[in-house]
Design a protein around this motif. Structure first.
Motif, PDB file in Angstrom:
ATOM      1  N   GLY A 130       7.186  29.481  47.454  1.00 55.75           N
ATOM      2  CA  GLY A 130       7.454  28.339  48.454  1.00 55.75           C
ATOM      3  C   GLY A 130       7.376  27.234  48.004  1.00 55.75           C
ATOM      4  N   SER A 131       8.078  26.876  46.856  1.00 55.37           N
ATOM      5  CA  SER A 131       8.109  25.681  45.875  1.00 55.37           C
ATOM      6  C   SER A 131       6.419  24.718  45.882  1.00 55.37           C
ATOM      7  CB  SER A 131       8.457  24.592  47.017  1.00 55.37           C
ATOM      8  OG  SER A 131      10.171  24.810  47.001  1.00 55.37           O
ATOM      9  N   ARG A 132       5.079  25.802  46.105  1.00 55.77           N
ATOM     10  CA  ARG A 132       3.877  25.623  45.920  1.00 55.77           C
ATOM     11  C   ARG A 132       4.034  25.304  44.361  1.00 55.77           C
ATOM     12  NH1 ARG A 132       2.471  29.768  48.951  1.00 55.77           N
ATOM     13  NH2 ARG A 132       2.333  31.129  47.240  1.00 55.77           N
ATOM     14  N   GLY A 133       3.130  24.271  43.174  1.00 53.06           N
ATOM     15  CA  GLY A 133       3.587  24.066  41.729  1.00 53.06           C
ATOM     16  C   GLY A 133       4.893  22.838  41.663  1.00 53.06           C
ATOM     17  N   ALA A 134       5.376  22.876  41.580  1.00 50.65           N
ATOM     18  CA  ALA A 134       6.761  21.977  42.056  1.00 50.65           C
ATOM     19  C   ALA A 134       7.348  20.718  42.477  1.00 50.65           C
ATOM     20  CB  ALA A 134       7.907  22.875  42.708  1.00 50.65           C
ATOM     21  N   ALA A 135       7.964  19.913  40.890  1.00 49.78           N
ATOM     22  CA  ALA A 135       7.433  18.768  41.143  1.00 49.78           C
ATOM     23  C   ALA A 135       8.545  17.862  40.719  1.00 49.78           C
ATOM     24  CB  ALA A 135       6.177  17.992  40.820  1.00 49.78           C
ATOM     25  N   ASP A 142       7.170  10.881  32.295  1.00 52.40           N
ATOM     26  CA  ASP A 142       6.048  11.504  30.611  1.00 52.40           C
ATOM     27  C   ASP A 142       5.755  12.547  31.965  1.00 52.40           C
ATOM     28  OD1 ASP A 142       5.372  13.007  29.295  1.00 52.40           O
ATOM     29  OD2 ASP A 142       3.781  11.461  28.498  1.00 52.40           O
ATOM     30  N   ALA A 143       6.265  13.708  31.934  1.00 51.98           N
ATOM     31  CA  ALA A 143       5.803  15.612  32.941  1.00 51.98           C
ATOM     32  C   ALA A 143       4.664  15.442  32.058  1.00 51.98           C
ATOM     33  CB  ALA A 143       6.688  15.943  33.601  1.00 51.98           C
ATOM     34  N   SER A 144       4.057  15.857  31.284  1.00 48.20           N
ATOM     35  CA  SER A 144       3.422  16.721  30.345  1.00 48.20           C
ATOM     36  C   SER A 144       1.908  16.491  30.851  1.00 48.20           C
ATOM     37  CB  SER A 144       2.774  15.856  28.954  1.00 48.20           C
ATOM     38  OG  SER A 144       3.999  15.391  28.085  1.00 48.20           O
ATOM     39  N   ALA A 145       1.420  15.920  32.303  1.00 49.36           N
ATOM     40  CA  ALA A 145      -0.524  16.228  32.582  1.00 49.36           C
ATOM     41  C   ALA A 145       0.117  17.244  33.199  1.00 49.36           C
ATOM     42  CB  ALA A 145      -0.192  15.040  33.341  1.00 49.36           C
ATOM     43  N   HIS A 146       1.713  16.842  34.206  1.00 47.93           N
ATOM     44  CA  HIS A 146       1.662  18.226  35.214  1.00 47.93           C
ATOM     45  C   HIS A 146       2.348  19.955  34.477  1.00 47.93           C
ATOM     46  CE1 HIS A 146       2.945  20.057  38.831  1.00 47.93           C
ATOM     47  NE2 HIS A 146       3.760  20.537  38.537  1.00 47.93           N
ATOM     48  N   VAL A 147       2.828  19.837  33.121  1.00 46.15           N
ATOM     49  CA  VAL A 147       2.829  20.926  32.651  1.00 46.15           C
ATOM     50  C   VAL A 147       1.444  21.807  32.012  1.00 46.15           C
ATOM     51  CG1 VAL A 147       3.630  21.389  30.707  1.00 46.15           C
ATOM     52  CG2 VAL A 147       5.143  20.082  31.530  1.00 46.15           C
ATOM     53  N   SER A 148       0.559  20.580  31.321  1.00 47.10           N
ATOM     54  CA  SER A 148      -0.577  20.905  30.821  1.00 47.10           C
ATOM     55  C   SER A 148      -1.237  21.730  31.848  1.00 47.10           C
ATOM     56  CB  SER A 148      -0.799  20.111  30.253  1.00 47.10           C
ATOM     57  OG  SER A 148      -0.351  19.280  29.408  1.00 47.10           O
ATOM     58  N   SER A 149      -1.521  20.536  33.480  1.00 43.91           N
ATOM     59  CA  SER A 149      -2.007  22.323  34.723  1.00 43.91           C
ATOM     60  C   SER A 149      -1.321  23.551  34.793  1.00 43.91           C
ATOM     61  CB  SER A 149      -2.065  21.319  35.800  1.00 43.91           C
ATOM     62  OG  SER A 149      -2.424  21.550  36.993  1.00 43.91           O
ATOM     63  N   LEU A 150      -0.164  23.135  34.455  1.00 47.69           N
ATOM     64  CA  LEU A 150       0.505  24.426  34.908  1.00 47.69           C
ATOM     65  C   LEU A 150       0.080  25.632  33.777  1.00 47.69           C
ATOM     66  CD1 LEU A 150       3.797  23.917  36.478  1.00 47.69           C
ATOM     67  CD2 LEU A 150       1.920  24.171  37.715  1.00 47.69           C
ATOM     68  N   HIS A 151       0.054  24.764  32.938  1.00 47.16           N
ATOM     69  CA  HIS A 151       0.504  25.863  31.425  1.00 47.16           C
ATOM     70  C   HIS A 151      -1.851  26.434  32.073  1.00 47.16           C
ATOM     71  CE1 HIS A 151       3.268  24.633  28.712  1.00 47.16           C
ATOM     72  NE2 HIS A 151       3.694  25.373  29.223  1.00 47.16           N
ATOM     73  N   ALA A 152      -2.692  25.550  31.746  1.00 47.50           N
ATOM     74  CA  ALA A 152      -4.310  25.738  31.708  1.00 47.50           C
ATOM     75  C   ALA A 152      -4.507  26.721  33.175  1.00 47.50           C
ATOM     76  CB  ALA A 152      -5.319  24.414  31.881  1.00 47.50           C
ATOM     77  N   ASP A 153      -3.445  26.757  33.940  1.00 45.36           N
ATOM     78  CA  ASP A 153      -3.539  28.096  35.296  1.00 45.36           C
ATOM     79  C   ASP A 153      -2.897  29.130  34.275  1.00 45.36           C
ATOM     80  OD1 ASP A 153      -5.244  26.279  36.875  1.00 45.36           O
ATOM     81  OD2 ASP A 153      -3.291  25.876  38.097  1.00 45.36           O
ATOM     82  N   GLY A 154      -2.163  29.719  32.945  1.00 47.55           N
ATOM     83  CA  GLY A 154      -1.479  30.312  33.325  1.00 47.55           C
ATOM     84  C   GLY A 154      -0.301  30.270  32.857  1.00 47.55           C
ATOM     85  N   HIS A 155       0.654  29.405  33.908  1.00 44.02           N
ATOM     86  CA  HIS A 155       1.915  29.742  33.739  1.00 44.02           C
ATOM     87  C   HIS A 155       2.914  29.444  32.673  1.00 44.02           C
ATOM     88  CE1 HIS A 155       1.266  30.009  38.374  1.00 44.02           C
ATOM     89  NE2 HIS A 155       0.111  29.701  38.454  1.00 44.02           N
TER      90      HIS A 155
END
Length: 286
Positions: A130-135, A142-155
């Motif tokens: 459902g496009s959740r987590g997509a940005a 610099d999308a590092s913060a979003h990448v880090s957030s997804l990584h923190a959730d194990g993705h």
């Protein structure tokens, strides 16, 4: 005794979102006894002749549990092996490596550093619905913060250049039933759209569509390549939805291949599509 077909939803949508309403009478017209059940309910799925995933849209946050359940169901469509492969979007890289025209895709596992395209781009989790987590990000961002957030959730993270054709032409979804083309519909841009009341998917603008020849050719290539990677025949896929967009050169590209729980656009096509689906279910049982 009539064969039983169970359409599978989730706790939030135990009877789906309405798109499959025409499927119930179509299956019944071919002799099936039909009912709905949430995948994590107490229903005895092992007793059914066909257990058909339709609206299991909460799996992304419970994938391990969902896959374990899939493997416990003897007559699941599509199969647990297909679901395991398809619920991790890293399959796009496998298809890319197999020579399929796919939207350029890079994977960034937790602990790895991301490199971002020079054009507008999209960052999303490899496991999600459902496009959740997509940005979407602008060129040079610099999308590092979003990448880090997804990584923190194990993705593991997917990074793709944004295909601007989506803004005007949207996406084209081609639906196959039992490995054979059935119908198509268009989908408007989802990024920036609103979440449905269930909280499981973004609302979409859908419309009937007639796919051009190059789109059909690519969809056929996609299904052939996916079937080869899975080690199955195309006919073993009860349903498949091939989502395409146009690249900068105007040629079609695969955005996603939906083999697990996609909406199949029955409300956007002719009534006979539901009967084709029911016939494909009978084919699987045969």
């Amino acid at each position: 005794m009539s064969p039983t077909a169970i359409l599978v939803g989730c706790a939030e949508l135990p009877s789906g979102d309405g798109d499959d309403d025409a499927v119930v009478p179509a299956l019944e017209s071919l002799g099936f006894s039909v009912s709905w059940a949430a995948w994590d309910s107490s229903f005895d799925f092992a007793s059914a002749d066909a257990v058909i995933l339709r609206a299991t849209w909460d799996y992304a946050s419970r994938r391990a549990e969902f896959l374990s359940w899939c493997e416990s169901v003897p007559s699941l469509y599509n199969s647990a092996d297909v679901v395991r492969w398809n619920t991790d979007k890293s399959y796009l890289v496998e298809l890319l490596d197999a020579g399929v025209a796919v939207v350029p895709t890079s994977l960034v596992a937790p602990g790895e550093s991301a490199r971002f395209p020079s054009s507008d781009f999209v960052v999303k989790p490899s496991v999600g619905a459902g496009s959740r987590g997509a940005a979407r990000f602008a060129a040079g961002a610099d999308a590092s913060a979003h990448v880090s957030s997804l990584h923190a959730d194990g993705h593991t993270v997917l990074i793709q250049p944004y295909q601007s054709s989506v803004d005007t032409a949207g996406e084209l979804a081609l639906v196959y039933l039992g490995g054979i083309y059935s119908h198509a519909f268009s989908k408007g841009a989802m990024l920036g759209s609103t979440m449905d009341a269930s909280g499981l998917y973004l609302s979409e603008t859908l419309a009937p569509a007639s796919p051009p020849a190059d789109a059909v050719a690519l969809a056929e290539d996609v299904l052939d390549a996916a079937s080869a990677l899975l080690g199955i025949l195309r006919a073993e896929l009860l349903y498949a939805r091939v989502d395409l967009v146009r690249g900068a050169d105007g040629k079609p590209l695969l955005l996603e291949l939906e083999l697990t729980e996609p909406s199949l656009g029955f409300r956007q096509t002719d009534p006979a599509a539901a009967l084709r689906f029911a016939s494909a279910v009978r084919q699987q049982l045969a």
